[in-house]
Design an enzyme around this catalytic site. Structure first.
Site, PDB file in Angstrom:
ATOM      1  N   GLU A  43       0.820  -1.220   0.000  1.00 25.49           N
ATOM      2  CA  GLU A  43       0.000   0.000   0.000  1.00 25.49           C
ATOM      3  C   GLU A  43       0.856   1.274   0.000  1.00 25.49           C
ATOM      4  OE1 GLU A  43      -1.011  -2.787   2.002  1.00 25.49           O
ATOM      5  OE2 GLU A  43      -2.391  -3.147   0.351  1.00 25.49           O
ATOM      6  N   HIS A  80       5.206 -15.143  -0.276  1.00 24.96           N
ATOM      7  CA  HIS A  80       5.268 -14.275  -1.461  1.00 24.96           C
ATOM      8  C   HIS A  80       6.190 -13.072  -1.233  1.00 24.96           C
ATOM      9  CE1 HIS A  80       1.815 -12.907   0.845  1.00 24.96           C
ATOM     10  NE2 HIS A  80       1.678 -11.836   0.120  1.00 24.96           N
TER      11      HIS A  80
HETATM   12  N1  INI Z   1       3.541  -6.623   3.743  1.00 25.50           N
HETATM   13  C1  INI Z   1       4.739  -6.205   4.237  1.00 25.50           C
HETATM   14  O1  INI Z   1       4.933  -4.994   4.413  1.00 25.50           O
HETATM   15  N2  INI Z   1       5.693  -7.101   4.543  1.00 25.50           N
HETATM   16  C2  INI Z   1       5.528  -8.435   4.362  1.00 25.50           C
HETATM   17  O2  INI Z   1       6.468  -9.214   4.675  1.00 25.50           O
HETATM   18  C3  INI Z   1       4.296  -8.898   3.844  1.00 25.50           C
HETATM   19  N3  INI Z   1       4.066 -10.301   3.674  1.00 25.50           N
HETATM   20  O3  INI Z   1       4.810 -11.094   4.214  1.00 25.50           O
HETATM   21  O4  INI Z   1       3.107 -10.717   3.050  1.00 25.50           O
HETATM   22  C4  INI Z   1       3.293  -7.951   3.535  1.00 25.50           C
HETATM   23  N4  INI Z   1       2.098  -8.349   3.061  1.00 25.50           N
HETATM   24  C5  INI Z   1       0.936  -7.514   3.071  1.00 25.50           C
HETATM   25  C6  INI Z   1       0.820  -6.657   1.825  1.00 25.50           C
HETATM   26  O5  INI Z   1       1.791  -5.630   1.824  1.00 25.50           O
HETATM   27  C7  INI Z   1      -0.557  -6.008   1.742  1.00 25.50           C
HETATM   28  O6  INI Z   1      -0.764  -5.192   2.873  1.00 25.50           O
HETATM   29  C8  INI Z   1      -1.705  -7.017   1.661  1.00 25.50           C
HETATM   30  O7  INI Z   1      -1.454  -7.953   0.634  1.00 25.50           O
HETATM   31  C9  INI Z   1      -3.025  -6.284   1.360  1.00 25.50           C
HETATM   32  O8  INI Z   1      -2.958  -5.630   0.108  1.00 25.50           O
END
Ligand code: INI
Length: 154
Positions: free
Chosen positions: A58, A88
């Protein structure tokens, strides 16, 4: 013409800087935020605006909204993507980096990348501490780039 930027201009007293910080891996991103805020204070930036978002994915759209609205000389993006804790990793890390790059090239507003991408939590903590802090580095780069672009643009 002369040489610009050989020594970074880190004078932030006339700059407005925004920080966008991801809540995912908050134990780490709070430390990055502290590092960035401390660095900006050292450079004379007054009260940077802070915007929390759910995760690193985001960061780009939030930086875009801020850049399009205007009012900030640079934007610092902070997040933590930890390989051991996600399947991922590559997707999140790469898309966050690409999105932030796209926004800064589309808008011309410098947006710095303070998103840690590490193998594990220990590495993330080591890079968000009082001495070695990727958030502070991203804040330094934001001040330097805001000043350099102002110099170029006159
Ligand atoms: N977001 C992160 O900032 N770090 C991460 O390691 C991470 N992992 O592991 O998935 C992560 N996922 C959330 C992603 O950024 C979004 O907020 C989510 O997919 C909603 O759009």
């Amino acid at each position: 013409m002369g040489e610009k930027g050989a020594a970074p201009d880190l004078d932030g007293k006339d700059l407005n800087i925004a920080i966008v910080v991801a809540r995912f891996n908050e134990d780490v991103t709070k430390r990055l935020l502290r590092g960035a805020q401390d660095a900006l204070t050292r450079h004379g930036v007054e009260e940077p605006d802070v915007y929390w978002v759910p995760g690193s994915l985001e960061l780009p759209v939030t930086a875009l909204a801020l850049a399009e609205k205007g009012g900030h000389d640079a934007i610092v993006c902070l997040g933590a993507v930890i390989r051991g804790e996600t399947f991922h990793f590559e997707v999140v890390a790469m898309q966050a980096a690409m999105g932030i790059m796209q926004v800064q090239l589309d808008t011309g507003v410098p947006i710095t990348f303070g998103v840690l991408t590490t193998d594990d939590m220990d590495q993330a903590l080591a890079r968000s501490g009082p001495r070695n802090n990727k958030g502070a580095e991203a804040a330094d780069a934001a001040v330097e780039m805001a000043n350099l672009l102002a110099e170029i643009q006159g």
